[in-house]
Design an enzyme around this catalytic site. Structure first.
Site, PDB file in Angstrom:
ATOM      1  N   HIS A  29      -2.960   1.516  -3.337  1.00 17.16           N
ATOM      2  CA  HIS A  29      -3.894   0.825  -2.451  1.00 17.16           C
ATOM      3  C   HIS A  29      -3.239   0.616  -1.095  1.00 17.16           C
ATOM      4  O   HIS A  29      -2.014   0.578  -1.001  1.00 17.16           O
ATOM      5  CB  HIS A  29      -4.192  -0.595  -2.961  1.00 17.16           C
ATOM      6  N   GLU A  94       0.115  -2.221  -3.967  1.00 17.73           N
ATOM      7  CA  GLU A  94      -0.507  -2.474  -2.671  1.00 17.73           C
ATOM      8  C   GLU A  94       0.500  -2.122  -1.586  1.00 17.73           C
ATOM      9  O   GLU A  94       1.634  -2.608  -1.603  1.00 17.73           O
ATOM     10  CB  GLU A  94      -0.912  -3.943  -2.523  1.00 17.73           C
TER      11      GLU A  94
HETATM   12 ZN   LIG Z   1      -7.542  -1.025  -3.213  1.00 22.77          ZN
END
Ligand SMILES: [Zn+2]
Length: 174
Positions: A29, A94
């Site tokens: 992400h 992330e």
């Molecule tokens: Zn995401």
């Protein structure tokens, strides 16, 4: 407690549950937020209802927020090859990048180097196959665009992580 063996900061998030299946996917992400610390705060806030196993900041610093044996809440409504509970089968990373907030900035080299090292560590421990190293946009098309078109999938593939079209994987030293 399953933590990365790499240097990292442990900042636990309360936003997780029990996995309903074994880990066989790595999901990338970008945060879409203005700073790494702001993103960590959000991913650790009970009211956000979201979390991730790791965050890699722009300087390559790694923060772990959820134990890898637990189900972090990063994929949302998603789907891949007949499976809808992507959170149960994946480890989520992330990557700090403001995305559309800042006209899709480049990912710094030092950040991608850290993403590569962390990915290698996770992939080796869970025996994740290359075809199951994916982006959020792969499992939630039409809803999510991260990690975005700037994300250097080819560089990762050359480091043995994930797939890239027309690449001779046999020639790689992985
Ligand atoms: Zn995401």
């Amino acid at each position: 407690m399953i933590r990365t063996g790499l240097p990292h900061i442990w900042c636990p998030s309360p936003n997780f549950g029990e996995r309903k299946s074994a880990v066989d996917m790595l999901l990338m992400h970008y945060t879409g937020m203005n700073s790494g610390p702001a993103a960590v705060n959000w991913l650790r806030a009970e009211k956000s209802g979201v979390s991730c196993h790791y965050l890699v900041d722009v300087d390559g610093a790694i923060t772990q927020m959820v134990c890898e044996s637990k189900r972090a809440w990063h994929a949302g409504k998603s789907y891949w090859q007949g499976v809808e509970d992507i959170n149960s089968c994946s480890v989520g990373i992330e990557i700090q990048n403001a995305g559309p907030l800042a006209a899709f900035p480049d990912f710094p080299d030092v950040q991608i180097a850290a993403v590569i090292e962390l990915s290698k560590d996770i992939i080796a421990r869970h025996a994740i196959v290359a075809e199951r190293v994916l982006g959020h946009s792969d499992v939630a098309p039409g809803r999510k665009i991260d990690p975005g078109e700037k994300f250097p999938w080819e560089r990762l593939a050359k480091a043995g992580i994930g797939v890239w079209p027309n690449m001779d994987r046999a020639a790689l030293e992985v």
